[in-house]
Scaffold this active site. Structure first.
Site, short mmCIF file in Angstrom:
data_model
loop_
_atom_site.label_atom_id
_atom_site.label_comp_id
_atom_site.label_asym_id
_atom_site.label_seq_id
_atom_site.Cartn_x
_atom_site.Cartn_y
_atom_site.Cartn_z
N THR A 148 0.84 -1.19 0.00
CA THR A 148 0.00 0.00 0.00
C THR A 148 0.88 1.24 0.00
O THR A 148 2.00 1.20 0.49
CB THR A 148 -0.87 0.00 1.29
OG1 THR A 148 -1.62 -1.19 1.34
CG2 THR A 148 -1.79 1.20 1.35
N ARG A 176 -12.32 -8.63 -3.50
CA ARG A 176 -11.63 -8.62 -2.21
C ARG A 176 -11.27 -7.19 -1.81
O ARG A 176 -10.75 -6.41 -2.61
CB ARG A 176 -10.36 -9.47 -2.29
CG ARG A 176 -9.53 -9.53 -1.00
CD ARG A 176 -8.41 -8.51 -0.99
NE ARG A 176 -7.54 -8.64 0.19
CZ ARG A 176 -6.54 -7.82 0.49
NH1 ARG A 176 -6.26 -6.81 -0.29
NH2 ARG A 176 -5.82 -8.02 1.58
N VAL A 177 -11.54 -6.84 -0.57
CA VAL A 177 -11.18 -5.53 -0.03
C VAL A 177 -10.31 -5.76 1.19
O VAL A 177 -10.66 -6.55 2.07
CB VAL A 177 -12.43 -4.71 0.35
CG1 VAL A 177 -12.02 -3.40 1.01
CG2 VAL A 177 -13.29 -4.44 -0.89
N GLY A 178 -9.18 -5.08 1.25
CA GLY A 178 -8.29 -5.20 2.39
C GLY A 178 -8.52 -4.12 3.43
O GLY A 178 -9.61 -3.54 3.53
N THR A 199 0.44 -0.89 5.88
CA THR A 199 0.64 -1.74 4.70
C THR A 199 0.94 -3.15 5.17
O THR A 199 1.57 -3.34 6.22
CB THR A 199 1.79 -1.23 3.82
OG1 THR A 199 1.95 -2.10 2.69
CG2 THR A 199 3.12 -1.18 4.58
N GLY A 200 0.47 -4.13 4.43
CA GLY A 200 0.74 -5.51 4.82
C GLY A 200 -0.42 -6.43 4.51
O GLY A 200 -1.24 -6.15 3.62
N GLY A 202 -3.68 -7.43 4.74
CA GLY A 202 -4.83 -6.65 5.16
C GLY A 202 -5.81 -7.36 6.04
O GLY A 202 -6.41 -6.76 6.95
#
Length: 286
Positions: A148, A176-178, A199-200, A202
């Site tokens: 991200t 898909r949503v993080g 970031t990572g 999610g």
């Protein structure tokens, strides 16, 4: 393939955009918006123009902004078309009564609000397409995760803000949503504590409400920002999720911990040099 120097250059451009916005009297919210928009325009980063592809060969982008003054927030998820998803998220915050808009509804709103759109070819990069093809050819091989882009800032009035934007994960399932557009998971800001962009992996950041957890440690446990941010990253690592955050607190302290092999990151303070780094290495400054 771009070398490390290209990533340092991209980080510097984003930091300059944020720094110059603040120097011209802009707010923390203005600064993080400009910094993230700069990274969205750079195809080397996984957001906007450089977004990765889903398993179906599509691109779906998420973004969020949060203003710490009144904890106002705006976000979009699963969008394709706006040149700068972070500007779409800000439009949701400032021009609607909602926090999160998704898919076609979000796109219709953005068109109504005059958000700039680009043609599909603008978002296509050969490097990202090859990443998807390699992932599809060998499902057992973990594809590269470019994470991200995000920014946090504190302005001269002491106001905090955070912004995040992402194309997600290479080969992710369509829809898909993080954590990026989820307030309190991947993005959070409140003037009394801190501003955080994550970031990572999610799913782990969502389940642990990671960004809010950092603020809660400051508010309720009396921890320093560094203790809180590192504590949450360690907690996520123990649970099986890797990643990192950039964070600034109400006093201007910074924390940029991560548990991955590297995290593209940087910072700048008023009147001081720009610092950037990629791996666990000394910062480059200029």
């Amino acid at each position: 393939m771009a070398g490390p120097g290209s990533y340092h250059d991209g980080l510097r451009r984003a930091l300059i955009a944020g720094r110059d916005t603040l120097a011209a009297g802009g707010t923390a919210l203005d600064a993080v918006t400009q910094a993230v928009a700069s990274l969205e325009d750079d195809p080397l980063f996984n957001a906007g123009r450089g977004s990765v592809f889903t398993s179906a060969g599509t691109q779906e982008m998420d973004a969020c902004v949060m203003d710490g003054t009144e904890r106002r927030a705006g976000a979009v998820a699963g969008v394709f078309g706006p040149r700068n998803p972070v500007l779409a998220a800000r439009a949701v915050m400032e021009r609607s009564r909602h926090v999160l808009l998704i898919g076609e509804g979000a796109l219709a709103f953005c068109r109504q609000q005059g958000v700039v759109f680009c043609e599909p070819d603008y978002f296509y990069t050969e490097a990202r397409w090859r990443e998807l093809q390699r992932a599809l050819a060998d499902p057992s091989r973990k594809p590269p995760q470019y994470g991200t882009v995000g920014a946090v800032a504190r302005d001269r009035s002491g106001n905090l803000a955070a912004a995040s934007s992402t194309g997600g994960m290479t080969g992710k399932a369509p829809g898909r949503v993080g954590d990026t557009p989820i307030v309190g998971a991947g993005t959070y800001a409140e003037n009394a504590t801190c501003a955080v962009s994550a970031t990572g992996h999610g799913e782990f950041f969502i389940r642990h409400a990671a960004a809010f957890a950092i603020a809660a440690r400051l508010r309720y446990a009396g921890q320093s920002l560094d203790q809180a941010a590192r504590g949450v990253i360690d907690e996520l690592m123990a649970a099986g999720g890797s990643g990192g955050v950039v964070a600034v607190d109400c006093d201007g302290a910074l924390a940029l911990p991560f548990s991955t092999a590297g995290m593209y990151r940087g910072y700048v303070r008023d009147g001081m040099a720009i610092h950037t780094a990629i791996y666990d290495e000394p910062y480059r400054s200029e």
